[in-house]
Design a protein around this motif. Structure first.
Motif, PDB file in Angstrom:
ATOM      1  N   TRP A  39      28.828  33.734  45.952  1.00  0.00           N
ATOM      2  CA  TRP A  39      30.059  34.268  45.624  1.00  0.00           C
ATOM      3  C   TRP A  39      29.735  35.384  44.904  1.00  0.00           C
ATOM      4  N   GLU A  40      30.687  36.492  44.581  1.00  0.00           N
ATOM      5  CA  GLU A  40      30.065  37.354  43.708  1.00  0.00           C
ATOM      6  C   GLU A  40      30.591  36.775  42.117  1.00  0.00           C
ATOM      7  N   ASN A  41      31.596  35.918  42.161  1.00  0.00           N
ATOM      8  CA  ASN A  41      32.098  35.582  40.754  1.00  0.00           C
ATOM      9  C   ASN A  41      32.183  34.149  40.808  1.00  0.00           C
ATOM     10  N   GLN A  42      30.993  33.396  40.095  1.00  0.00           N
ATOM     11  CA  GLN A  42      30.583  32.011  40.090  1.00  0.00           C
ATOM     12  C   GLN A  42      31.275  31.342  38.974  1.00  0.00           C
ATOM     13  N   LYS A  43      31.097  32.177  37.907  1.00  0.00           N
ATOM     14  CA  LYS A  43      31.815  31.637  36.515  1.00  0.00           C
ATOM     15  C   LYS A  43      33.436  31.684  36.730  1.00  0.00           C
ATOM     16  N   ASP A  46      34.715  34.935  35.184  1.00  0.00           N
ATOM     17  CA  ASP A  46      34.258  36.114  35.996  1.00  0.00           C
ATOM     18  C   ASP A  46      35.400  36.126  37.237  1.00  0.00           C
ATOM     19  N   PHE A  47      35.601  34.765  37.864  1.00  0.00           N
ATOM     20  CA  PHE A  47      36.627  34.426  38.781  1.00  0.00           C
ATOM     21  C   PHE A  47      37.825  34.984  38.593  1.00  0.00           C
ATOM     22  N   GLU A  49      38.976  37.204  36.220  1.00  0.00           N
ATOM     23  CA  GLU A  49      39.009  38.533  36.076  1.00  0.00           C
ATOM     24  C   GLU A  49      38.951  39.262  37.325  1.00  0.00           C
ATOM     25  N   ALA A  50      38.245  38.781  38.123  1.00  0.00           N
ATOM     26  CA  ALA A  50      38.276  39.523  39.702  1.00  0.00           C
ATOM     27  C   ALA A  50      39.500  39.239  40.286  1.00  0.00           C
ATOM     28  N   ALA A  90      39.101  37.338  45.417  1.00  0.00           N
ATOM     29  CA  ALA A  90      38.153  37.122  44.065  1.00  0.00           C
ATOM     30  C   ALA A  90      36.967  36.315  44.336  1.00  0.00           C
ATOM     31  N   THR A  91      36.704  35.991  45.396  1.00  0.00           N
ATOM     32  CA  THR A  91      35.216  35.452  45.485  1.00  0.00           C
ATOM     33  C   THR A  91      34.159  36.484  45.913  1.00  0.00           C
ATOM     34  N   GLU A  94      34.132  42.829  42.938  1.00  0.00           N
ATOM     35  CA  GLU A  94      33.282  43.157  41.864  1.00  0.00           C
ATOM     36  C   GLU A  94      34.372  43.599  40.684  1.00  0.00           C
TER      37      GLU A  94
END
Length: 94
Positions: A39-43, A46-47, A49-50, A90-91, A94
């Motif tokens: 996944w682009e946003n693992q934290k 970050d998730f 925010e996305a 969101a997964t 960017e």
């Protein structure tokens, strides 16, 4: 029920109820447990925010996947499907 496809890998277009949304969330969890490292946003930060950014831009996603014979989703009308599409987006956003 509409099957998943390349634009809708988790079948979000078929979600019409709270139960369908809960089913989607279970599939999203399994996807995370299997491939979360991809996944682009693992934290969580970050998730989220996305997720906020995707919620703002989701109308563009619906315009891009629409065709002349497909009903355009109005992203300004809250629905279980729109919520699911935002989480799925969101997964990778960017």
């Amino acid at each position: 029920m509409k099957l998943a496809n390349e634009h809708d890998p988790l079948g979000t277009s078929a979600i019409q109820s709270r139960q369908g949304f809960a089913h989607f969330l279970n599939h999203l969890l399994v996807a995370y447990q299997s491939n979360g490292k991809d996944w682009e946003n693992q934290k969580l930060g970050d998730f989220l925010e996305a997720l906020a950014a995707y919620a703002t831009d989701i109308d563009g996603y619906y315009r891009n996947i629409s065709s002349a014979d497909e009903l355009v989703v109005n992203a300004d009308v809250a629905s279980w499907r729109v919520f699911a599409d935002m989480l799925r987006g969101a997964t990778i956003y960017e």
